[in-house]
Motif scaffolding. Structure first.
Motif, PDB file in Angstrom:
ATOM      1  N   VAL B  60     -25.993  40.402  57.193  1.00  0.00           N
ATOM      2  CA  VAL B  60     -27.305  40.567  58.163  1.00  0.00           C
ATOM      3  C   VAL B  60     -28.250  39.586  57.704  1.00  0.00           C
ATOM      4  CG1 VAL B  60     -27.526  42.854  59.056  1.00  0.00           C
ATOM      5  CG2 VAL B  60     -27.526  42.646  56.605  1.00  0.00           C
ATOM      6  N   LEU B  61     -29.036  38.966  58.672  1.00  0.00           N
ATOM      7  CA  LEU B  61     -30.005  38.283  58.563  1.00  0.00           C
ATOM      8  C   LEU B  61     -31.413  38.751  59.272  1.00  0.00           C
ATOM      9  CD1 LEU B  61     -28.754  34.642  60.024  1.00  0.00           C
ATOM     10  CD2 LEU B  61     -29.464  35.336  57.703  1.00  0.00           C
ATOM     11  N   SER B  62     -32.556  38.443  58.601  1.00  0.00           N
ATOM     12  CA  SER B  62     -33.678  38.901  59.240  1.00  0.00           C
ATOM     13  C   SER B  62     -34.730  37.844  58.682  1.00  0.00           C
ATOM     14  CB  SER B  62     -34.126  40.169  58.896  1.00  0.00           C
ATOM     15  OG  SER B  62     -35.176  40.900  59.481  1.00  0.00           O
ATOM     16  N   ILE B  63     -35.783  37.746  59.565  1.00  0.00           N
ATOM     17  CA  ILE B  63     -36.917  36.782  59.388  1.00  0.00           C
ATOM     18  C   ILE B  63     -38.174  37.519  59.064  1.00  0.00           C
ATOM     19  CG2 ILE B  63     -38.468  35.225  60.211  1.00  0.00           C
ATOM     20  CD1 ILE B  63     -36.185  34.142  62.034  1.00  0.00           C
ATOM     21  N   GLY B  64     -38.795  37.434  57.986  1.00  0.00           N
ATOM     22  CA  GLY B  64     -40.045  38.313  57.807  1.00  0.00           C
ATOM     23  C   GLY B  64     -40.331  38.499  56.215  1.00  0.00           C
ATOM     24  N   GLY B  65     -41.472  39.045  56.038  1.00  0.00           N
ATOM     25  CA  GLY B  65     -41.748  39.420  54.510  1.00  0.00           C
ATOM     26  C   GLY B  65     -40.959  40.587  53.762  1.00  0.00           C
ATOM     27  N   GLU B  66     -41.302  40.812  52.555  1.00  0.00           N
ATOM     28  CA  GLU B  66     -40.543  41.682  51.775  1.00  0.00           C
ATOM     29  C   GLU B  66     -40.539  43.023  52.659  1.00  0.00           C
ATOM     30  OE1 GLU B  66     -41.720  42.210  47.841  1.00  0.00           O
ATOM     31  OE2 GLU B  66     -42.047  40.120  47.491  1.00  0.00           O
ATOM     32  N   ASP B  67     -41.237  43.647  53.590  1.00  0.00           N
ATOM     33  CA  ASP B  67     -41.263  44.576  54.240  1.00  0.00           C
ATOM     34  C   ASP B  67     -39.766  44.575  54.983  1.00  0.00           C
ATOM     35  OD1 ASP B  67     -43.657  45.343  53.677  1.00  0.00           O
ATOM     36  OD2 ASP B  67     -44.400  44.669  55.455  1.00  0.00           O
ATOM     37  N   SER B  68     -39.344  43.639  55.403  1.00  0.00           N
ATOM     38  CA  SER B  68     -37.809  43.648  56.091  1.00  0.00           C
ATOM     39  C   SER B  68     -36.810  44.097  55.291  1.00  0.00           C
ATOM     40  CB  SER B  68     -37.802  42.116  56.436  1.00  0.00           C
ATOM     41  OG  SER B  68     -38.705  42.002  57.573  1.00  0.00           O
ATOM     42  N   ASN B  69     -36.996  43.952  54.075  1.00  0.00           N
ATOM     43  CA  ASN B  69     -35.874  44.378  53.163  1.00  0.00           C
ATOM     44  C   ASN B  69     -35.560  45.841  53.316  1.00  0.00           C
ATOM     45  OD1 ASN B  69     -36.057  41.964  51.738  1.00  0.00           O
ATOM     46  ND2 ASN B  69     -36.849  42.810  49.830  1.00  0.00           N
ATOM     47  N   GLU B  70     -36.498  46.636  53.745  1.00  0.00           N
ATOM     48  CA  GLU B  70     -36.124  48.118  54.188  1.00  0.00           C
ATOM     49  C   GLU B  70     -35.297  48.146  55.248  1.00  0.00           C
ATOM     50  OE1 GLU B  70     -38.771  51.880  55.890  1.00  0.00           O
ATOM     51  OE2 GLU B  70     -39.386  49.718  56.285  1.00  0.00           O
ATOM     52  N   SER B  71     -35.370  47.318  56.396  1.00  0.00           N
ATOM     53  CA  SER B  71     -34.173  47.366  57.406  1.00  0.00           C
ATOM     54  C   SER B  71     -32.964  46.543  57.105  1.00  0.00           C
ATOM     55  CB  SER B  71     -34.865  46.563  58.788  1.00  0.00           C
ATOM     56  OG  SER B  71     -35.972  47.212  59.113  1.00  0.00           O
ATOM     57  N   LEU B  72     -33.185  45.605  56.235  1.00  0.00           N
ATOM     58  CA  LEU B  72     -31.714  44.878  55.691  1.00  0.00           C
ATOM     59  C   LEU B  72     -31.113  45.883  54.902  1.00  0.00           C
ATOM     60  CD1 LEU B  72     -33.242  41.497  54.771  1.00  0.00           C
ATOM     61  CD2 LEU B  72     -31.699  41.791  56.609  1.00  0.00           C
ATOM     62  N   ARG B  73     -31.697  46.742  54.069  1.00  0.00           N
ATOM     63  CA  ARG B  73     -31.254  47.780  53.145  1.00  0.00           C
ATOM     64  C   ARG B  73     -30.461  48.867  53.884  1.00  0.00           C
ATOM     65  NH1 ARG B  73     -34.294  46.189  48.498  1.00  0.00           N
ATOM     66  NH2 ARG B  73     -32.835  44.977  47.469  1.00  0.00           N
ATOM     67  N   LYS B  74     -31.069  49.051  55.008  1.00  0.00           N
ATOM     68  CA  LYS B  74     -30.493  50.070  56.009  1.00  0.00           C
ATOM     69  C   LYS B  74     -29.254  49.581  56.580  1.00  0.00           C
ATOM     70  CE  LYS B  74     -31.531  53.013  60.092  1.00  0.00           C
ATOM     71  NZ  LYS B  74     -32.288  53.479  61.242  1.00  0.00           N
ATOM     72  N   CYS B  75     -29.045  48.352  56.916  1.00  0.00           N
ATOM     73  CA  CYS B  75     -27.933  47.856  57.496  1.00  0.00           C
ATOM     74  C   CYS B  75     -26.827  47.815  56.368  1.00  0.00           C
ATOM     75  CB  CYS B  75     -28.050  46.295  57.867  1.00  0.00           C
ATOM     76  SG  CYS B  75     -29.232  46.303  59.305  1.00  0.00           S
ATOM     77  N   LEU B  76     -27.289  47.428  54.996  1.00  0.00           N
ATOM     78  CA  LEU B  76     -26.384  47.431  53.775  1.00  0.00           C
ATOM     79  C   LEU B  76     -25.907  48.695  53.511  1.00  0.00           C
ATOM     80  CD1 LEU B  76     -28.132  45.357  51.142  1.00  0.00           C
ATOM     81  CD2 LEU B  76     -26.278  44.632  52.418  1.00  0.00           C
ATOM     82  N   ALA B  77     -26.520  49.630  53.831  1.00  0.00           N
ATOM     83  CA  ALA B  77     -26.357  51.234  53.635  1.00  0.00           C
ATOM     84  C   ALA B  77     -25.326  51.682  54.756  1.00  0.00           C
ATOM     85  CB  ALA B  77     -27.453  52.124  53.691  1.00  0.00           C
ATOM     86  N   MET B  78     -25.380  50.916  56.038  1.00  0.00           N
ATOM     87  CA  MET B  78     -24.538  51.287  57.167  1.00  0.00           C
ATOM     88  C   MET B  78     -22.975  50.760  56.849  1.00  0.00           C
ATOM     89  SD  MET B  78     -27.077  50.816  60.495  1.00  0.00           S
ATOM     90  CE  MET B  78     -26.006  51.554  61.729  1.00  0.00           C
TER      91      MET B  78
END
Lengths: 326, 263
Positions: B60-78
């Protein structure tokens, strides 16, 4: 004279409404800043469509090829690249539709043309344009400008511009050779798949009771169904309810679902995204129930009720039952 | 099958009372909850379903600040294997075209067979990033995909058209598909699931890592700029029915009798 080129969107022999809307908007822009209107028509055996377009444009660019019988972003991109490179229009308009969303961004990127998508307003000042778009699902509007020089491309939301009848334009038919060859495509059209026919035809109902994201859980649907039954209404819904598989696709009202014209449409917990409103604006009377007083659905409604649907719907059901008895 | 999914963290505004922020160029986001963009949640689910069926990895790839880790982690958990965050002060204010450019530069460094994005984002709603990404990478694409089936080196996709119609294409891989909502049922992620991936490293790349110059990204690289935002002009508007629930119910009954032929 410089041109605005409008892409004529058609499917299965019929022009789509967004084409007339873009041509109407082009007429207004063209008259205000001194441009001519060209319309690009790609297809196979589309002579009749070309005739219909003539009065709306100075020129109809007709590119016919058997490889253009069905839309394909690859063939459209090749043909439009040639047309735009040759004609150098100041502005190219494409519908922000299933078709336009599929090819316009790639075409603009390849031609290095600045692109603004899903616009609901276009204002011209000299050769510069100011656009209006929506953000956050239509909760706010944004004024947007181009940072680079034209030529520009804009994709236009369906239903954003009214069709205004005006005196006919010359409509010169310009037949252009197709640049397509038998060279293989990486993307190949196979077929259309029709919408599944459901048990209920919501387009025939006099009263529709429609639910949206506000219903929260599938378990809450029977409560609304009881109310619908009490008033002899049929249950329909907005997109999120179908996405969650709570109701079948044939119950969906909106751009990608059905267009309905009931006598009364009751929207319950539906915010009123334009894709939904496009499917129900022909209803005779619209009653909207939403807890957010700023919900866009209230702009599309005849009557509005700001309330928690879980509190008001049971009362509505009981009261209707009681009044019907008396 | 190695799949890349591009995602975005967005504020949840569907049920929120939205107001204009002080800059006049964005909404006031204080007090809003954030989550994975709805379209992207279907894209990541589709990628994981394909991986479970065919093997391979999901990045998964996302552009953004550290806040975006939350959504990236959600994808990792999925079920995604890797998460990469593209972050640089110069990226701020990028339009849809530049967003695609940044993603393309990062993707050139990763092997892939398929790239999925959401059809659009809930916040800016450009609906262009996936298709521009395909153009920049020089690979085929399809937008608004609501069904897909991988065949050998090819993929069969259904595109959602207006009025419930679909058109079916066969596309050579690698390709970019922009995914429409409703294609699947995104799996639920528990707090335990998120905790399990809390320590997983998320690699970050900045502009220089991606060979992007500051003038190529942000507003200076963009085609369009946002001047200001404003609340949509109210239409003619509805006649509001007010009072106690019973009084409102009485009015609704009268309207149904009068306009709907209720007997």
């Amino acid at each position: 004279m410089k041109e605005i080129i409008v892409l004529a969107e058609h499917r299965r022999g019929e022009l789509r409404d967004v084409t007339w809307e873009m041509l109407s908007k082009s007429r207004q822009l063209a008259e205000s800043i001194g441009l001519e209107i060209g319309v690009a028509l790609l297809g196979k055996g589309v002579g009749q469509i070309a005739e219909a377009l003539k009065p709306k444009a100075h020129r109809v660019y007709l590119i016919e090829d058997e490889r253009l019988e069905f839309y394909n972003s690859e063939t459209y991109e090749k043909v439009l690249t040639q047309l735009i490179t040759e004609r150098k229009p100041l502005l190219t308009l494409v519908g922000h539709t299933a078709m336009g969303m599929d090819f316009a961004p790639g075409l603009a990127a390849h031609l290095k043309m600045p692109l603004a998508t899903d616009c609901i307003g276009i204002d011209a000042a000299g050769e510069a344009f100011s656009l209006t778009r929506q953000l956050y699902g239509g909760k706010v509007n944004a004024r947007v400008s181009f940072l680079k020089k034209g030529p520009y491309m804009v994709t236009v939301r369906s239903g954003a511009f009214p069709v205004i009848e005006k005196e006919a334009l010359p409509g010169e038919l310009v037949k252009l050779p197709s640049p397509l060859t038998d060279e293989g495509l990486a993307k190949r059209f196979l077929q259309y798949v029709e919408a599944a026919v459901g048990e209920v035809d919501i387009t025939q109902a006099d009263i529709l009771v429609s639910i949206g994201r506000g219903i929260k859980e599938a378990e809450n649907i029977p409560m609304v169904k009881e109310f619908a039954d009490a008033i002899g209404g049929t249950l329909s819904c907005s997109r999120p309810v179908v996405d969650k598989k709570w109701l079948p696709k044939d119950r969906q009202v909106g751009t990608s679902g059905k267009t309905v014209k009931p006598k009364v449409y009751i929207a319950i917990g539906i915010s009123g995204a334009f894709q939904h409103v496009a499917g129900m604006k022909g209803a005779g009377t619209v009653i909207a129930i939403n807890k957010d007083p700023k919900a866009p659905i209230f702009s599309a409604a005849t009557y509005g009720i700001v309330a928690d649907l879980f509190k008001i719907v049971p009362v509505l059901k009981d009261k209707v039952k009681e009044l019907k008895k008396s | 099958m190695n799949i890349i999914v591009c995602i975005k963290r967005v504020p949840e505004t569907a049920d929120a009372d939205v107001s204009i922020g002080k800059s006049g160029k964005d909404i006031d986001k204080s007090g809003l909850a954030f989550d994975l963009n709805e379209w992207d949640s279907y894209a990541i689910e589709e990628a994981i379903l394909l991986k479970e069926k065919l093997g391979g990895t999901v990045t998964v790839l996302s552009i953004g600040g550290e806040d975006s880790n939350e959504s990236l982690r959600k994808c990792l958990a999925m079920g995604a294997e890797d998460a990469i965050r593209l972050t640089d002060p110069a990226f701020e204010g990028s339009d849809g075209f530049v967003t695609a450019k940044i993603l393309a530069e990062a993707i050139r460094k990763i092997p892939y067979d398929l790239i999925l994005t959401g059809t659009q984002a809930e916040d800016d709603g450009y609906g262009q990033v996936g298709v521009v990404l395909a153009a920049l990478l020089g690979i085929p694409h399809a937008a608004l995909v609501n069904r897909l089936e991988v065949q050998d080196k090819k993929i069969k996709v259904h595109r959602e058209l207006e009025g419930g119609l679909e058109e079916v294409f066969e596309i050579d891989l690698p390709a970019v598909l922009t995914i429409q909502t409703g294609i699947n049922e995104p799996r639920y992620v528990s707090i335990m699931g998120i905790r399990k991936v809390a320590k997983k490293e998320i690699n970050t790349f900045g502009a220089s890592d991606l060979n992007l110059k500051a003038e190529d990204v942000g507003p200076s690289g963009s085609d369009i700029q946002l001047e200001k935002i404003f609340l949509p002009p109210a239409g003619e508007g509805a006649e509001m029915l007010e009072g106690k629930p019973e009084e409102i119910a009485l009015k609704v009954f009268d309207i149904l009798k009068d306009k709907g032929g209720l007997v």
